[in-house]
Write a protein that holds these residues in place. Structure first.
Motif, mmCIF file in Angstrom:
data_model
loop_
_atom_site.group_PDB
_atom_site.id
_atom_site.type_symbol
_atom_site.label_atom_id
_atom_site.label_comp_id
_atom_site.label_asym_id
_atom_site.label_seq_id
_atom_site.Cartn_x
_atom_site.Cartn_y
_atom_site.Cartn_z
ATOM 1 N N UNK A 79 11.070 -1.494 9.176
ATOM 2 C CA UNK A 79 10.287 -0.898 8.094
ATOM 3 C C UNK A 79 10.783 0.497 7.745
ATOM 4 N N UNK A 80 11.158 1.287 8.759
ATOM 5 C CA UNK A 80 11.637 2.640 8.496
ATOM 6 C C UNK A 80 12.936 2.615 7.695
ATOM 7 N N UNK A 81 13.853 1.733 8.066
ATOM 8 C CA UNK A 81 15.124 1.652 7.345
ATOM 9 C C UNK A 81 14.927 1.109 5.934
ATOM 10 N N UNK A 82 14.028 0.144 5.792
ATOM 11 C CA UNK A 82 13.799 -0.458 4.480
ATOM 12 C C UNK A 82 13.148 0.525 3.512
ATOM 13 N N UNK A 83 12.223 1.348 4.010
ATOM 14 C CA UNK A 83 11.499 2.282 3.155
ATOM 15 C C UNK A 83 12.149 3.666 3.081
ATOM 16 N N UNK A 84 13.214 3.884 3.847
ATOM 17 C CA UNK A 84 13.865 5.193 3.893
ATOM 18 C C UNK A 84 14.266 5.760 2.548
ATOM 19 N N UNK A 85 14.875 4.970 1.642
ATOM 20 C CA UNK A 85 15.267 5.539 0.335
ATOM 21 C C UNK A 85 14.093 6.079 -0.475
ATOM 22 N N UNK A 86 12.933 5.459 -0.358
ATOM 23 C CA UNK A 86 11.763 5.956 -1.082
ATOM 24 C C UNK A 86 11.353 7.328 -0.562
ATOM 25 N N UNK A 87 11.316 7.496 0.759
ATOM 26 C CA UNK A 87 10.960 8.798 1.321
ATOM 27 C C UNK A 87 12.002 9.852 0.956
ATOM 28 N N UNK A 88 13.284 9.482 1.030
ATOM 29 C CA UNK A 88 14.349 10.443 0.722
ATOM 30 C C UNK A 88 14.270 10.908 -0.724
ATOM 31 N N UNK A 89 13.794 10.050 -1.607
ATOM 32 C CA UNK A 89 13.661 10.415 -3.027
ATOM 33 C C UNK A 89 12.777 11.646 -3.185
ATOM 34 N N UNK A 90 11.741 11.761 -2.357
ATOM 35 C CA UNK A 90 10.834 12.905 -2.429
ATOM 36 C C UNK A 90 11.187 13.993 -1.418
ATOM 37 N N UNK A 91 12.357 13.894 -0.807
ATOM 38 C CA UNK A 91 12.778 14.915 0.142
ATOM 39 C C UNK A 91 12.110 14.808 1.496
ATOM 40 N N UNK A 102 4.114 -3.645 4.208
ATOM 41 C CA UNK A 102 5.121 -2.625 4.523
ATOM 42 C C UNK A 102 5.261 -1.636 3.378
ATOM 43 N N UNK A 103 5.376 -2.151 2.166
ATOM 44 C CA UNK A 103 5.487 -1.285 1.000
ATOM 45 C C UNK A 103 4.181 -0.555 0.737
ATOM 46 N N UNK A 104 3.062 -1.222 0.957
ATOM 47 C CA UNK A 104 1.758 -0.603 0.749
ATOM 48 C C UNK A 104 1.604 0.638 1.621
ATOM 49 N N UNK A 105 1.979 0.525 2.891
ATOM 50 C CA UNK A 105 1.887 1.672 3.800
ATOM 51 C C UNK A 105 2.804 2.796 3.354
ATOM 52 N N UNK A 106 3.994 2.448 2.862
ATOM 53 C CA UNK A 106 4.948 3.475 2.439
ATOM 54 C C UNK A 106 4.420 4.269 1.248
ATOM 55 N N UNK A 107 3.693 3.621 0.335
ATOM 56 C CA UNK A 107 3.141 4.334 -0.818
ATOM 57 C C UNK A 107 2.172 5.424 -0.362
ATOM 58 N N UNK A 135 12.209 7.439 13.743
ATOM 59 C CA UNK A 135 11.917 6.143 14.355
ATOM 60 C C UNK A 135 11.799 6.349 15.862
ATOM 61 N N UNK A 136 10.690 5.894 16.426
ATOM 62 C CA UNK A 136 10.484 5.941 17.874
ATOM 63 C C UNK A 136 10.553 4.515 18.405
ATOM 64 N N UNK A 137 11.561 4.245 19.228
ATOM 65 C CA UNK A 137 11.691 2.941 19.861
ATOM 66 C C UNK A 137 11.945 3.139 21.352
ATOM 67 N N UNK A 138 11.870 2.077 22.093
ATOM 68 C CA UNK A 138 12.060 2.138 23.538
ATOM 69 C C UNK A 138 13.456 2.654 23.877
#
Length: 655
Positions: A162-174, A132-137, A179-182
């Protein structure tokens, strides 16, 4: 793709790659040359060198302020698409950002995996290595470089988690995260795809793509779309996706291989369900036909064919049934579908009943596929078989295979813990090179000898005894089953043995996150279908690691050894203790359907169940046969899809 400017507008709507046209010789040459090239090219060593270079820069990057890291990333991210040195700098920056936002410092092997993803490769990383973290990098760097990124996973739970867990990392870079769910509306989907990084499931993504193709009317230009918005009602809503730029496919072997046997069909409610009496008659006629004489049933291939004798007998039975049964093609098709409904599709294995409706179960994830139906009257026949109200027929609007869809990405990558068995097919179909990434810590998992019982009832008793023994030591137990039906049989066996447990299957999936969160606690017993086999992180409770870690009990082999390894991989992650054992029965479905002469011989020689050595020989035999059948099905499905596309090209309505 070397720059953002170099894109192909395959359908003149948004960027995606043109379909590859090649003959058998082209494919064979590319496969052979590619295999030789991958064997002599030391790509893993280069990835390790990149990780070492990023580590060397770590102290200097740590001294930078947040704004300096962002500015530096914007400067190097675009160059990182082509330059390895810039890539090392980019990964050094994103590692520091990860430490500041998530409190996690990615390991060198995670940087290697992320660099492989960023380069458009398939990274084979063992379960528990932090994919999960690998993909986010990789997604972070691509997002800053300006590439819209789709992180594709196998179910809604993992996409949202995964989107919620990695969200702060993405927000750091703007960067924004979608999230697409059913169940999302079209405007909500459009907003999610407009984000820099979008987490989605493979099925939702492909169906949204097909909706765009229907909206575009095949290969229509943007000018044509604007014209349609003025002259045609319902044609003016915007496209959902922005193009197929960069995809990171989690559990890639499941998505690109296992699920590629069946094309995805976008349909809308069309005709009325028809006369219920017609379906009842079809089922009654089908029940009178005899296998082997009137029809050939190949369960392993999920194929059914009427024989000449069966057609003649059917014609005689339909002689006095009225005009609906006079046309040979119509009656043979309807009765063939009725035979499939009776013999190939079983309740609590392929579908379940809820709210007086038939809900399809995804055989790969163990989850319900909401709103999905079978085509050509099969769904209505199953409803009639189960006594449910008949639903409307669907009208096919568009179809595509996973093979053709994912090959249209300008940059495609993937990750999984189980790719080595299918790496040649992945290269031949998707031109994706598989790179094995080493583990961060040695795996200390122990695998007990396989135990084989004579019957299913004996198996459930043996499983209950093993679970009782293990849980008394203070460990947690995860028991895997292939179907809803099997999980419920097992639940009854555990209840009779007085063992408290939780069940996770398509019928009881509402509290999935809570069940998974508690599955690693001392003394906890969890029964699960394939829902717990991929992407599920089971964290060990206090004292469980010291007692021996999580114990995984496999109660039936799957068609693919990769699925078995995924379930076993839930234990002994990141250097933790853990063990696994397989307790199966000779009358299990996969052994019975694919075992052939070896299965019959072992049943005669060992009435109480064969020893572990012979069970392993039988397992290798049946899984090899099953995989060969599935591989042929995938080839046939892709060929059929390509042929259909060629025929539709003459009508100007290609997908």
């Amino acid at each position: 793709m070397s720059s953002l400017a170099q894109v192909e507008r395959a359908h003149s709507v948004y960027p995606e790659r043109l379909d590859r046209k090649e003959n058998a010789l082209d494919g064979w040459t590319r496969k052979v040359v590619g295999s030789l090239w991958h064997a002599v090219r030391p790509l893993r060593a280069r990835l390790a060198g990149l990780a070492r270079e990023a580590t060397r820069q770590e102290r200097a990057v740590h001294a930078l302020s947040d704004e300096q890291i962002r500015q530096d990333m914007r400067r190097v991210a675009r160059d990182a698409l082509d330059e390895p040195v810039a890539t090392a700098r980019a990964f050094a920056l994103v590692r520091e950002a990860c430490a500041r936002t998530l409190g996690k410092r990615p390991f060198d092997v995670q940087l290697m995996g992320a660099a492989a993803l960023f380069a458009g490769k398939l990274a084979e990383m063992q379960t528990g290595e932090g994919k999960t973290l690998t993909a986010a990098l990789a997604a972070c760097i691509a997002g800053v470089a300006g590439l819209p990124v789709h992180v594709v996973t196998v179910n809604d739970y993992l996409a949202e988690r995964d989107a919620l867990e990695m969200g702060p990392l993405y927000a750091y870079f703007g960067l924004t995260t979608g999230i697409i769910i059913t169940g999302l509306s079209l405007p909500q989907r459009g907003a999610a795809y407009a984000c820099h990084v979008t987490y989605c499931t493979n099925k939702e993504l492909v169906f949204d793509y097909l909706k765009d193709r229907v909206t575009a009317g095949g290969r229509a230009s943007r000018a044509q779309l604007r014209m349609r918005s003025h002259v045609g009602p319902g044609q003016g809503h915007a496209l959902l996706l922005r193009g197929l730029h960069f995809a990171i496919v989690d559990e890639a072997d499941s998505v690109l291989i296992d699920e590629a046997r069946t094309p995805l069909i976008l349909a809308e409610k069309g005709e009325s369900p028809g006369d219920p009496a017609l379906y009842s008659q079809a089922l009654a006629l089908a029940s009178q036909l005899e296998p082997g004489r009137d029809f050939e049933l190949i369960i392993a291939r999920r194929e059914l064919h009427l024989s000449h004798a069966g057609r003649a007998r059917l014609a005689d039975m339909c002689a006095d049934l009225g005009p609906a049964w006079t046309a040979a093609h119509g009656r043979e098709h309807l009765v063939s579908q009725a035979l499939r409904a009776l013999h190939l599709f079983q309740r609590d294995q392929h579908y379940l009943l809820a709210d007086d409706k038939v809900h399809i179960i995804d055989e790969y994830t163990g989850r319900i596929l909401p709103g999905r139906t079978w085509e050509q009257g099969l769904h209505q026949l199953i409803e009639a078989k189960e006594g449910c109200p008949l639903s409307e027929h669907n009208r096919t609007l568009a179809r595509i295979t996973y093979q053709r869809f994912f090959r249209r990405y300008l940059r495609l990558s993937g990750m999984t813990g189980t790719a080595r068995e299918v790496r040649h097919e992945i290269w031949a179909v998707y031109a994706l090179e598989t790179i094995a990434i080493p583990t961060n810590r040695p795996c200390i998992r122990t695998m007990a000898p396989t135990r084989c019982c004579a019957t299913e009832d004996d198996k459930w008793r043996a499983v209950a005894q093993e679970v009782q023994r293990v849980r008394q030591t203070g460990r947690a137990v995860l028991i895997g089953s292939r179907s809803v039906e099997a999980s419920e049989h097992l639940s009854h066996a555990l209840t009779r043995a007085g063992i408290e447990h939780r069940v996770l299957n398509a019928r009881q999936d509402a509290g999935e996150s809570e069940v998974v969160a508690q599955a690693g606690l001392a003394g906890t017993v969890t029964v699960a279908t394939n829902m717990a086999g991929r992407g599920t992180d089971i964290h060990l409770g206090e004292g469980v690691a010291a007692a021996g870690g999580l114990c995984v009990v496999l109660t039936e082999f799957h068609d693919s050894p990769r699925i078995d390894r995924q379930l076993i991989g839930r234990c002994a992650r990141q250097g933790d203790a853990g063990s696994a054992v397989a307790i199966v029965a000779l009358d299990d479905t996969v052994l019975r359907e694919h075992g052939g002469q070896l299965h019959r011989l072992l049943r005669r020689l060992f009435p109480a169940g064969p020893p572990a050595f012979w069970v392993e020989r039988l397992r290798h035999h049946v899984q090899r046969r099953a995989q060969a059948i599935h591989a042929r099905t995938r080839r046939d499905t892709l060929k059929q899809d390509q042929n259909l596309d060629t025929m539709l090209a003459f009508a100007g309505n290609q997908i």
